[in-house]
Design a protein around this motif. Structure first.
Motif, PDB file in Angstrom:
ATOM      1  N   ARG A 131       6.092  -1.650  -3.090  1.00 58.23           N
ATOM      2  CA  ARG A 131       4.617  -2.145  -2.949  1.00 58.23           C
ATOM      3  C   ARG A 131       3.719  -2.020  -4.093  1.00 58.23           C
ATOM      4  O   ARG A 131       2.790  -2.287  -4.230  1.00 58.23           O
ATOM      5  CB  ARG A 131       4.031  -1.022  -1.782  1.00 58.23           C
ATOM      6  CG  ARG A 131       4.654  -1.208  -0.559  1.00 58.23           C
ATOM      7  CD  ARG A 131       4.038  -0.175   0.342  1.00 58.23           C
ATOM      8  NE  ARG A 131       2.558  -0.279   0.801  1.00 58.23           N
ATOM      9  CZ  ARG A 131       1.955   0.545   1.509  1.00 58.23           C
ATOM     10  NH1 ARG A 131       2.473   1.645   2.162  1.00 58.23           N
ATOM     11  NH2 ARG A 131       0.505   0.333   1.701  1.00 58.23           N
ATOM     12  N   TRP A 141      -6.753  -2.354  -9.800  1.00 62.38           N
ATOM     13  CA  TRP A 141      -7.692  -1.833  -8.686  1.00 62.38           C
ATOM     14  C   TRP A 141      -8.737  -1.058  -9.186  1.00 62.38           C
ATOM     15  O   TRP A 141      -9.726  -0.747  -8.271  1.00 62.38           O
ATOM     16  CB  TRP A 141      -6.531  -0.770  -8.066  1.00 62.38           C
ATOM     17  CG  TRP A 141      -5.469  -1.394  -7.723  1.00 62.38           C
ATOM     18  CD1 TRP A 141      -4.976  -2.151  -6.605  1.00 62.38           C
ATOM     19  CD2 TRP A 141      -3.992  -1.299  -8.335  1.00 62.38           C
ATOM     20  NE1 TRP A 141      -3.811  -2.544  -6.489  1.00 62.38           N
ATOM     21  CE2 TRP A 141      -3.104  -2.144  -7.770  1.00 62.38           C
ATOM     22  CE3 TRP A 141      -3.606  -0.922  -9.603  1.00 62.38           C
ATOM     23  CZ2 TRP A 141      -1.851  -2.343  -8.147  1.00 62.38           C
ATOM     24  CZ3 TRP A 141      -2.302  -1.243 -10.087  1.00 62.38           C
ATOM     25  CH2 TRP A 141      -1.338  -1.673  -9.239  1.00 62.38           C
ATOM     26  N   GLU A 221      -5.666   4.969  -3.048  1.00 61.08           N
ATOM     27  CA  GLU A 221      -6.542   4.424  -1.997  1.00 61.08           C
ATOM     28  C   GLU A 221      -6.780   2.854  -2.021  1.00 61.08           C
ATOM     29  O   GLU A 221      -6.521   2.150  -0.751  1.00 61.08           O
ATOM     30  CB  GLU A 221      -7.842   4.988  -2.087  1.00 61.08           C
ATOM     31  CG  GLU A 221      -7.800   6.530  -1.850  1.00 61.08           C
ATOM     32  CD  GLU A 221      -9.084   7.186  -1.425  1.00 61.08           C
ATOM     33  OE1 GLU A 221      -9.204   8.182  -0.583  1.00 61.08           O
ATOM     34  OE2 GLU A 221     -10.134   6.618  -1.955  1.00 61.08           O
ATOM     35  N   LYS A 222      -6.939   2.370  -3.213  1.00 59.96           N
ATOM     36  CA  LYS A 222      -7.019   0.949  -3.083  1.00 59.96           C
ATOM     37  C   LYS A 222      -5.894   0.174  -3.074  1.00 59.96           C
ATOM     38  O   LYS A 222      -5.739  -0.829  -2.366  1.00 59.96           O
ATOM     39  CB  LYS A 222      -7.703   0.620  -4.649  1.00 59.96           C
ATOM     40  CG  LYS A 222      -8.867   0.964  -5.055  1.00 59.96           C
ATOM     41  CD  LYS A 222      -9.982   0.225  -4.534  1.00 59.96           C
ATOM     42  CE  LYS A 222     -11.333   0.504  -4.901  1.00 59.96           C
ATOM     43  NZ  LYS A 222     -12.529  -0.411  -4.252  1.00 59.96           N
ATOM     44  N   ILE A 223      -4.506   0.709  -3.458  1.00 56.79           N
ATOM     45  CA  ILE A 223      -3.362   0.114  -3.298  1.00 56.79           C
ATOM     46  C   ILE A 223      -3.089   0.011  -1.838  1.00 56.79           C
ATOM     47  O   ILE A 223      -2.537  -0.703  -1.452  1.00 56.79           O
ATOM     48  CB  ILE A 223      -2.155   0.780  -4.156  1.00 56.79           C
ATOM     49  CG1 ILE A 223      -2.656   0.935  -5.701  1.00 56.79           C
ATOM     50  CG2 ILE A 223      -0.991   0.449  -3.883  1.00 56.79           C
ATOM     51  CD1 ILE A 223      -1.881   1.523  -6.661  1.00 56.79           C
ATOM     52  N   THR A 224      -3.324   1.117  -1.147  1.00 52.22           N
ATOM     53  CA  THR A 224      -2.724   1.208   0.160  1.00 52.22           C
ATOM     54  C   THR A 224      -3.800   0.909   1.300  1.00 52.22           C
ATOM     55  O   THR A 224      -3.278   0.786   2.426  1.00 52.22           O
ATOM     56  CB  THR A 224      -2.160   2.466   0.587  1.00 52.22           C
ATOM     57  OG1 THR A 224      -3.041   3.566   0.347  1.00 52.22           O
ATOM     58  CG2 THR A 224      -0.939   3.145  -0.465  1.00 52.22           C
ATOM     59  N   HIS A 225      -4.960   0.692   0.674  1.00 56.00           N
ATOM     60  CA  HIS A 225      -6.240   0.405   1.843  1.00 56.00           C
ATOM     61  C   HIS A 225      -6.177   1.692   2.639  1.00 56.00           C
ATOM     62  O   HIS A 225      -6.598   1.492   3.825  1.00 56.00           O
ATOM     63  CB  HIS A 225      -6.082  -0.708   2.560  1.00 56.00           C
ATOM     64  CG  HIS A 225      -5.989  -1.894   1.401  1.00 56.00           C
ATOM     65  ND1 HIS A 225      -7.005  -2.369   0.784  1.00 56.00           N
ATOM     66  CD2 HIS A 225      -4.751  -2.643   1.191  1.00 56.00           C
ATOM     67  CE1 HIS A 225      -6.494  -3.338   0.029  1.00 56.00           C
ATOM     68  NE2 HIS A 225      -5.431  -3.679   0.309  1.00 56.00           N
ATOM     69  N   THR A 226      -5.848   2.943   2.258  1.00 60.98           N
ATOM     70  CA  THR A 226      -5.863   4.057   3.155  1.00 60.98           C
ATOM     71  C   THR A 226      -6.668   5.192   2.479  1.00 60.98           C
ATOM     72  O   THR A 226      -6.232   5.371   1.171  1.00 60.98           O
ATOM     73  CB  THR A 226      -4.285   4.503   3.346  1.00 60.98           C
ATOM     74  OG1 THR A 226      -3.867   3.352   3.988  1.00 60.98           O
ATOM     75  CG2 THR A 226      -4.443   5.659   4.489  1.00 60.98           C
ATOM     76  N   ARG A 227      -7.442   5.921   3.051  1.00 65.97           N
ATOM     77  CA  ARG A 227      -8.118   7.066   2.585  1.00 65.97           C
ATOM     78  C   ARG A 227      -7.014   7.887   2.124  1.00 65.97           C
ATOM     79  O   ARG A 227      -5.963   8.252   2.747  1.00 65.97           O
ATOM     80  CB  ARG A 227      -8.940   7.793   3.322  1.00 65.97           C
ATOM     81  CG  ARG A 227     -10.067   8.397   2.873  1.00 65.97           C
ATOM     82  CD  ARG A 227     -10.961   8.969   4.012  1.00 65.97           C
ATOM     83  NE  ARG A 227     -10.344  10.189   4.959  1.00 65.97           N
ATOM     84  CZ  ARG A 227     -11.127  10.518   5.852  1.00 65.97           C
ATOM     85  NH1 ARG A 227     -12.330  10.015   6.360  1.00 65.97           N
ATOM     86  NH2 ARG A 227     -10.587  11.484   6.666  1.00 65.97           N
ATOM     87  N   LEU A 231      -3.479   9.319   3.629  1.00 69.52           N
ATOM     88  CA  LEU A 231      -1.955   8.752   2.914  1.00 69.52           C
ATOM     89  C   LEU A 231      -1.267   9.857   2.617  1.00 69.52           C
ATOM     90  O   LEU A 231      -0.036   9.766   2.983  1.00 69.52           O
ATOM     91  CB  LEU A 231      -2.502   7.919   1.697  1.00 69.52           C
ATOM     92  CG  LEU A 231      -1.248   7.456   0.835  1.00 69.52           C
ATOM     93  CD1 LEU A 231      -0.587   6.387   1.404  1.00 69.52           C
ATOM     94  CD2 LEU A 231      -1.878   7.148  -0.631  1.00 69.52           C
TER      95      LEU A 231
END
Length: 414
Positions: A131, A141, A221-227, A231
């Motif tokens: 990823r 990002w 957070e930006k890479i995964t779009h998850t807090r 994560l």
């Protein structure tokens, strides 16, 4: 040198050596704290608890080492756990949390930069999943970070960006001393570092900088779009079974809480709920207990969640040989990285051991893992008036390691 992974062996030799080392202590050491009626480091409800048979064998000897260290270092409490290939050797607590309140293995304390090892592991899991590229610029990002096009994810995780650390900055020191309850934002913290001239060109040297890990958390957070807290729960705490390790966006510590005290501001005072928002990225400001700390040592230190290739890069992302003092990066921060003692991606490689040791206003903790023997050591300490400053938990870990594995000592680092 990359240590071998999870190769259990008999500990008879180590225990024999430990018994010899501690025999001299036995004449003068007081009786160890009585054990809870629990086995395996957990009580019947699944809470972290003292070992059932901590008054015999290697458990007794380890506790004698801890008792002596507690006296010598003038500590208020020592909580410890040692495991051999995941099996409990000893889990116990010495001293008090507060006056009249005994310390207990189930008590929670600040996780500090242990969470940085989780972020480094999470990053390498993303690499394993295809990823992300470690050598991608963070500007992809985080476009507003100064010089972000020349800083990579690898550099953030290995602390080779050249960004000065904001913690020793006079403006930060004055502010946190004046108001230790202040809630800091990532923008405020990073601005202190980016407002100074970089200490060196990115990737050419090494220094520990908290700013790197604040930015790494934001990038993840930006890479995964998850807090980030979500994560880390998904990628690290959940898979490792860390039931008592959690993030908080406030200074709250779950009950039962280990209380801390410090004389950092010139008087001995309680620091339990001083605000840890400045310590790392929001979402990774965590609390834990001693059972989870030992499990973290084993899970992170063995590379349990990583491929072999990712684990090797996790332990040495190119930091060996870096750490050269310069006019802008003195020896106190640009520490020499050798083959046996260097920084990985959120962990410290100390000869054959994988380690991390947080320090926060009255709290000290340390985890260490020896992959060749599947041995994990975890210690947490708090201070009494007159306590020795510094990483007292790590000092105790070093002493236990020297007794258990005399051929594999843990050196100092930083």
């Amino acid at each position: 040198m990359i240590p071998p992974r999870r190769t259990p062996r008999s500990r008879r030799t180590a225990v024999t050596a430990l018994a010899a080392v501690t025999a001299l202590l036995a004449l003068n050491a007081p009786a160890c704290a009585s054990a809870h009626t629990a086995g395996g480091g957990e009580d019947p409800r699944g809470h972290c608890a003292s070992s059932r048979q901590s008054d015999r064998g290697s458990a007794r000897d380890i506790l004698r080492i801890a008792e002596q260290a507690k006296r010598e270092l003038k500590l208020k409490s020592v909580i410890l756990r040692v495991t051999d290939d995941g099996r409990d050797v000893v889990t116990s607590a010495l001293g008090e949390s507060m006056t009249g309140v005994p310390a207990d293995p189930a008590m929670h304390f600040r996780n500090g930069n242990i969470a940085i090892s989780y972020m480094g592991t999470a990053l390498m899991r993303l690499v394993d999943q295809g990823r992300v590229d470690l050598d991608a610029p963070v500007s992809r990002w985080l476009p507003h970070i100064p010089h972000g096009e020349g800083i990579t994810l690898r550099m953030l995780a290995s602390s080779t960006t050249g960004l000065p650390d904001y913690v020793p900055a006079p403006s930060f020191q004055q502010a946190v001393t004046a108001n230790p309850f202040r809630q800091w934002t990532p923008a405020e913290l990073v601005a202190i570092s980016t407002g100074q001239k970089p200490w060196y060109e990115p990737g050419t040297n090494w220094n520990y900088s908290h700013a790197n890990f604040v930015l790494l958390g934001a990038a993840l957070e930006k890479i995964t779009h998850t807090r980030l807290d979500v994560l880390l729960q998904q990628e690290i705490m959940g898979p490792l079974g860390l039931r008592e390790t959690r993030n908080s966006f406030t200074p709250e510590i779950p009950e039962p809480a280990l209380h801390a005290f410090t004389a950092d501001r010139g008087r001995y005072e309680e620091s339990t709920f001083w605000n840890p928002s400045w310590t790392t990225a929001p979402g990774a400001v965590q609390t834990t207990d001693i059972c989870d700390l030992a499990r973290s040592a084993a899970g992170v230190g063995s590379g349990e969640l990583l491929s072999r290739a990712a684990y090797e890069e996790f332990l040495n992302p190119g930091t060996v040989g870096l750490g050269h003092p310069t006019a802008t990066c003195p020896a106190t921060v640009c520490l020499a990285q050798t083959e046996g003692t260097h920084y990985g991606m959120g962990v410290i490689v100390l000869n054959d051991w994988i380690s991390q040791h947080p320090l926060f206003f009255g709290y000290s903790a340390s985890m260490a893992y020896l992959p060749s023997q599947s041995l994990a050591i975890a210690v947490s300490t708090t201070q009494d008036p007159g306590s020795v400053d510094g990483h007292t938990a790590h000092t105790i870990v070093q002493r236990i390691a020297a007794a258990l594995t005399p051929d594999h000592p843990i050196p100092d680092f930083g």
